[in-house]
Design an enzyme around this catalytic site. Structure first.
Site, short mmCIF file in Angstrom:
data_model
loop_
_atom_site.label_atom_id
_atom_site.label_comp_id
_atom_site.label_asym_id
_atom_site.label_seq_id
_atom_site.Cartn_x
_atom_site.Cartn_y
_atom_site.Cartn_z
N THR A 3 32.08 41.19 -25.08
CA THR A 3 31.84 40.99 -23.64
C THR A 3 31.59 39.52 -23.32
O THR A 3 32.17 38.96 -22.38
CB THR A 3 30.64 41.85 -23.19
N HIS A 35 31.51 44.74 -34.54
CA HIS A 35 31.15 46.15 -34.77
C HIS A 35 32.33 47.11 -34.66
O HIS A 35 32.19 48.30 -34.93
CB HIS A 35 30.01 46.57 -33.84
N CYS A 61 39.33 59.47 -13.57
CA CYS A 61 38.54 59.40 -12.35
C CYS A 61 39.48 59.64 -11.18
O CYS A 61 40.63 59.21 -11.20
CB CYS A 61 37.81 58.07 -12.21
C1 PLP Z 1 38.81 46.35 -25.43
C2 PLP Z 1 37.36 45.99 -25.44
N1 PLP Z 1 36.96 44.79 -24.95
C3 PLP Z 1 35.69 44.42 -24.95
C4 PLP Z 1 34.70 45.24 -25.43
C5 PLP Z 1 33.28 44.79 -25.40
O1 PLP Z 1 32.76 44.54 -26.66
P1 PLP Z 1 31.15 44.46 -26.89
O2 PLP Z 1 30.61 45.78 -26.47
O3 PLP Z 1 31.01 44.20 -28.34
O4 PLP Z 1 30.63 43.37 -26.06
C6 PLP Z 1 35.05 46.50 -25.96
C7 PLP Z 1 34.02 47.43 -26.46
O5 PLP Z 1 34.11 48.63 -26.32
C8 PLP Z 1 36.42 46.88 -25.96
O6 PLP Z 1 36.82 48.06 -26.44
#
Ligand code: PLP
Length: 389
Positions: free
Chosen positions: A82, A211, A338
């Site tokens: 993120t 992760h 949705c």
């Molecule tokens: C495609 C994608 N982008 C970004 C993220 C965000 O990653 P994080 O939760 O490690 O910040 C995720 C997490 O599910 C994801 O699947």
């Protein structure tokens, strides 16, 4: 027979939610533990303890960069996917004076919400490239959007986290180069699952969350192509070569680097194993549950091998399907599409026009899953679908 199966596997616990997060590899844990125990210095300190921690940090950066065929100077550690997405998008746009962005309606919220906030603030105009019913983007329309707008920031993911459909990122990179656009690719679901060669790929920003590949939570990185200059998203100390303030998560970074090393060393073998499980689950579901459908691409060339999104027949208690799987010890994720205009349900399934009255479940696999787990899950699903039909 199902009952026998059920009894036999009564205590089975199945983790089919690897797109949400993965189990830590024991080797990763070992590496993190060693660093926690031995390298507690602050990498910014100039004394011996600090220098040792700094050496670990830079070794990890070099190791990650080598696997991606790039220079350590292009790797910036962050708190995860993120933050890296936010940094690429906000700083990539603002610090390059860009006024137009293109994305799709099936990107992760880390991307869509960031771009929408910038649009709302009047920083950018935002265009959406169309996706078809399987989540494939319309490359001709993408070119048209690039052609008819000022310099653009393109944010399109490698593989969709909900339905698994893969984008052709080499093709997107070529289009971006042709129109002098900046290309940010959210590779959170594919890093460590496919080889990314940054000598070949025409991508300016690429993102990792450890992760998702058997590494720790709360750590990731942003790759920034050396030709692109941006300012920090997070101001503070001079960490990450003045690009991201805050004492580095040294054990997390050590875990990330180890997870990447393992993922790259065992990639072919894992891909074969996991794709085998996915194909087996597809054929078992088709054979044993009437009326199921798959969301997104399932062709192995067009689909992320760790993700399988399934729509089940309409039933009286759709919400109970996931709940009952959970009771049976099976963890998966889902819901249904949705309905337009609401924020309830999956925005990805809504965007590809999946039927909102059918329950949809995402099964996502890892190297630790087995055929027995698929058998147990399909038997349980069959039981639940027949009871609810
Ligand atoms: C495609 C994608 N982008 C970004 C993220 C965000 O990653 P994080 O939760 O490690 O910040 C995720 C997490 O599910 C994801 O699947």
């Amino acid at each position: 027979m199902v009952a026998d199966h059920h009894q036999y596997y009564y205590y089975m616990r199945v983790y089919f939610d690897n797109a949400a997060t993965t189990q830590l590899d024991p080797e990763v844990l070992k590496q993190m533990y060693t660093v926690m125990e031995s390298n507690y210095g602050n990498p910014s300190s100039i004394h011996g303890h600090g220098r040792e921690a700094r050496a670990v940090l830079e070794k990890c950066r070099k190791s990650v960069a080598n696997l991606l065929h790039t220079s350590p100077a292009e790797i910036f550690f962050t708190s995860g996917g993120t933050e890296a997405d936010n940094m690429a998008i906000r700083c990539g746009i603002v610090d390059n004076g860009i006024g137009h962005a293109i994305t799709s309606r099936i990107e992760h919220h880390a991307v869509i919400h960031t771009l929408e906030a910038m649009q709302k603030a009047g920083t950018i105009k935002l265009s959406y490239v169309n996706v078809d019913e399987k989540g494939n983007i319309d490359y001709d329309q993408l070119e048209e959007l690039l052609q008819t707008h000022e310099r653009t920031f393109v944010s399109l993911m490698h593989a969709n986290n909900e339905i698994g459909t893969l984008n052709d990122i080499a093709r997107i990179g070529d289009l971006c180069e042709k129109y002098d656009a900046l290309f940010h690719c959210d590779t959170v679901q594919t890093l460590g699952h496919y080889p990314h060669d940054l000598k070949q790929l025409k991508v300016h920003f690429m993102v990792c969350a450890a992760h998702k590949l058997h590494g720790p939570k709360g750590v990731g990185f942003l790759h920034i192509n050396h030709r692109i200059k941006i300012k920090p998203l997070i101001y503070g100390g001079s960490q990450e070569r003045n690009m991201r303030g805050g004492t580095e998560n040294i054990y997390g970074i050590a875990g990330l680097a180890k997870a990447m090393e393992i993922a790259y060393a065992e990639m072919e073998q894992h891909q074969k194993h996991i794709q085998g499980l996915k194909s087996y689950m597809i054929s078992e579901l088709q054979a044993k549950i009437p009326g199921i459908a798959f969301n997104g691409e399932i062709d192995p060339d067009k689909s992320l091998y760790t993700v399988l999104n399934v729509s089940f027949p309409e039933m009286d208690s759709a919400d109970m399907l996931l709940f009952n799987l959970d009771i049976a010890g099976i963890s998966a994720s889902g819901g249904s599409a949705c309905s337009s205009g609401t924020d309830i349900g999956s925005h990805e399934l809504g965007a590809i026009g999946a039927n909102p009255s059918r329950p949809a479940i995402r099964f996502s696999f890892s190297k630790y899953n087995t055929r027995d787990e698929v058998d147990y899950t399909v038997a349980k699903l069959r039981e639940l679908c027949l009871v609810n039909a």
